[in-house]
Design a protein around this motif. Structure first.
Motif: not given
Lengths: 284, 481
Positions: A161-162, A164-171, B298, B303, B327, B334, B339, B356-357
């Motif tokens: 979950r973490i 996913d959350s970071l990926q969705s914020r561009g990491i 997701r 994802l 993104c 979530f 998280v 970050n972007m």
């Protein structure tokens, strides 16, 4: 295999482990390896057992080679040579005795690994942990292991979950330079640890609320279940005791060389006697 | 049965007391409902009953709590656990063993009962709680509702007379929550004394025999449950819909066509999903727990990848977009706001994704204002209340202005005023900024009050898509046993 009682399984795999240490005859050691493979097949865990076994095969080759090189004793020479290494000469001889010893070491190693792997793959971890928790003085350690096992899937889910959350914020985790990827994975750590600490507090509350640590002596339920006398367990213990007695008194299983196959006729009953209960469908 | 006499308690390291001057008498066989906004002291009050306060937490306590004639302060939690069974919010964190059977055995083993007695009692309670068929299942293979039921059964098996439950339905879907409340009703009829803290008050008012309301650690109302509706309507019902005329829903910005997804080794979680989401609308998707909501979220955020079907974002196929483009277009928040939180301050947390972007910090102040976070910029996000954490999580995603915002259960575990606060902000994002919102939830009150359209996800398919009223009717019918 899965239906066999825990006590019977401990008797079966425990005695196979002891016999694999006691026996030195190649045929008997090979029989134990075959027995374990057959039990894995019956328990439908062959592919998982194979996955565990694979890394040990490479290690077994190393063990085989070291034994072959280190032990050159014996009268039955198969091959002899002198290796020249700069100014030194090294004599090497391959004998039947050293080949036999190397094979024995490899088979013993494989049989011990297989005994452990097939037992753990066909026994619920919960049952093993319950048994551990019931041993006097090991209660807290047993509970600690049980909790770790219980919360592994939860921790893995939290991690996903973490991530996913970071990926969705561009990491980005799976692209770029190694250092960037390492940094990305490192960023999982803080929320994962913080979440786990929150969870551990809730868990401690739940444990306290249900009186954990209150009883001066917890009932030894696990042990009584494990040691519950079952027909299958008594059978395995009897067969193992008989073979140990034969090993002690008549030297069964104590061969040294390939050439000495005087005990080969005992191998077949050995295999049959161990496979009989599971082939018959005995569950307790 | 339970007597609070002038009880005050302050946690270590805090300036103000969590509860103060509490006088409360609960008779044997009462069903007491404890209500109040988040942070009002409900959990602290409940933890006084089984001795977690002060024995587990330390802190400063004055006054006396007496449970079945036992003063909790000189006593200990172990002794009190034989009288008081405690059930917490999150079933995942309080299920301590590796199967339902061992969970039910656990408390009894702590009491030092004989193995025969434990087996007998576990078998009896497993039958009465309808758990016999899942006795040997591990927690990973049972639902949240079943876990919670197993935990209630395990404390009941210890022979407790009082059940204290701290929001036991907050993590459950409506169906499981109703089952849990029906179970409590039965236990109350059998003579158990029940003390229940709950946010969704409307569904327990008829079961409770008495209600107290806490505000800032003090009891401000003590009386009939029915009186709550008159004195604290904001805690019982959501305010009337706050939807206002914003920009009219525009052209479709998301089109989902024939989407199929299966987890490895399992059947289809989603099979043939067709869905259209228009610009500047709030589309809610309702489904039971495990119904595929989070999986769909997701997939839409890129994802997870479907094995069949396509998603078009503003006409472009999702697969053709780079990770960075995706993104920017789709933001997802979530279920668990924790998280999302990994910085030391709210300001860093909210600004992270934007930085970050490579978008700089221009416009961030508007985000802080819109979410009411300006005063909290320097606070550690993990120290905030549930509602505030949720706001930080949404703000951290909205900081970079995605056109589609996906919210997965944003109101779970929050009280009504907090829920309403979050949803008002979400509506303002739609009305003022033209953001499109996809809300995945099983909170029907929220769906009814704030959605423009609703889709019902059932057995991996969209079984209805249209007006909120009709969708909720159909979903309620699905929940009926």
């Amino acid at each position: 295999m899965h239906r066999l009682g825990v006590g019977a399984k401990i008797a079966l795999f425990g005695s196979l482990g002891i016999l694999s240490l006691a026996f030195s005859d190649l045929a008997f050691l090979l029989a134990i390896v075959c027995l374990c493979l057959s039990l894995a097949h019956q328990g439908r865990v062959s592919s998982r057992a194979w996955a565990f076994l694979k890394p040990f095969l490479a290690f077994s080759l190393v063990v085989f080679a070291i034994n072959l090189i280190a032990n050159q004793n014996g009268d039955n020479v198969i091959y002899r040579t002198t290796l020249r290494f700069y100014w030194t000469r090294i004599n090497f001889q391959l004998t039947l005795e050293s080949l036999s010893l190397s094979l024995r070491m490899v088979l013993r190693l494989l049989s011990l690994v297989l005994v452990f792997v097939v037992f753990t793959l066909t026994t619920k971890p919960e049952i093993i942990l319950t048994g551990l928790s019931a041993i006097r003085g090991m209660e807290s350690f047993g509970l600690l292991l049980a909790l770790s096992y219980r919360f592994l899937p939860t921790l893995a889910l939290d991690g996903t979950r973490i991530k996913d959350s970071l990926q969705s914020r561009g990491i980005v985790f799976d692209e770029g330079k190694r250092i960037d990827r390492a940094r990305a994975y490192a960023s999982l750590g803080i929320p994962l640890v913080a979440n786990s600490l929150d969870r551990s507090l809730q868990l401690a509350e739940a444990l306290e609320s249900r009186g954990y640590g209150m009883a001066s002596r917890r009932p030894r339920r696990g042990i009584s279940r494990l040691l519950h006398p079952s027909l299958a367990a008594i059978y395995y213990l009897s067969v193992s005791s008989a073979f140990l007695a034969l090993w002690l008194l008549a030297g069964v299983g104590r061969a040294v060389l390939f050439t000495e196959a005087s005990h080969l006729p005992s191998v077949l009953p050995f295999i049959v006697l161990y496979l009989l209960p599971t082939m018959w469908g005995v569950s307790e | 049965m339970i007597e609070f006499r002038k009880v005050s308690f302050r946690y270590g390291g805090t300036a103000s007391p969590a509860i103060s001057q509490i006088d409360l008498h609960v008779s044997r066989g009462d069903y007491l409902l404890v209500a109040g906004p988040s942070g009002s002291g409900k959990s602290t009050l409940l933890r006084c009953v089984n001795g977690l306060v002060p024995h587990f937490y330390g802190g400063e306590m004055s006054g006396t709590v007496v449970v079945d004639g036992i003063d909790t302060r000189p006593s200990d939690i172990g002794r009190l656990s034989q009288i008081v069974g405690m059930v917490f919010q999150d079933p995942e964190s309080q299920f301590v063993t590796t199967s339902v059977r061992s969970e039910m055995d656990f408390g009894q083993e702590n009491l030092g009962r004989s193995p025969e007695e434990i087996d007998r009692t576990t078998t009896y309670f497993a039958a009465s709680f309808d758990l016999a068929s899942i006795l040997d299942r591990p927690p990973s293979e049972i639902s949240g509702g079943e876990k919670q039921k197993a935990i209630v059964a395990s404390v009941a098996a210890m022979g407790t007379q009082v059940l204290v439950l701290d929001e036991p339905t907050s993590q459950l879907d409506p169906h499981s929550a109703l089952q849990m409340l029906a179970l409590l009703r039965d236990l109350h009829r059998q003579g158990y004394t029940i003390v229940l803290a709950e946010h969704r008050l409307s569904r327990v008012l008829k079961d409770a025999t008495r209600a107290v309301v806490l505000e800032s650690g003090r009891i401000v109302m003590d009386g009939e449950p029915g009186d709550l509706v008159k004195t604290h309507a904001d805690l019982v019902h959501l305010p009337q819909s706050t939807k206002k005329e914003g920009p009219r829903p525009g052209a479709p910005i998301v089109e989902v066509r024939g989407l199929c997804f299966a987890y490895p080794g399992q059947g289809d979680a989603l099979s043939g999903i067709d869905l259209t989401i228009r610009g500047a609308e709030l589309l809610s998707i309702i489904a039971r727990n495990g119904g595929g909501k989070s999986t769909l979220a997701r997939i839409m955020a890129g994802l997870l990848g479907p094995y069949r079907g396509s998603i078009y974002l503003e006409g472009k196929e999702q697969r053709s977009l780079s990770r960075a483009e995706l993104c920017r277009a789709v933001g997802i928040v979530f279920q668990d706001p924790n998280v999302h939180l990994f910085h030391d301050t709210v300001a860093e947390e909210v600004g992270f994704a934007r930085a970050n972007m490579g978008l700089g910090s221009v416009g961030l102040d508007d985000i802080f204002d819109a979410f009411g976070l300006t005063q909290l910029r320097d606070r550690n996000p993990r120290d905030l209340s549930g509602g505030q954490k949720e706001k930080v999580a949404i703000a951290s995603v909205m900081s970079y202005g995605p056109r589609l915002l996906i919210l997965d259960e944003p109101t779970r575990g929050l009280d009504l005023p907090e829920k309403a606060g979050i949803m008002r902000i979400v509506r303002s994002l739609i009305e003022d900024r033209g953001t499109t919102v996809l809300l995945l939830t099983h909170d029907l009150e929220i769906v009814g009050a704030f959605s423009d359209r609703v889709a019902v996800l059932s057995q991996g398919r969209i079984s209805y898509e249209g007006q909120p009223g009709e969708a909720m009717k159909r979903f309620s019918r699905e929940l009926e046993p």
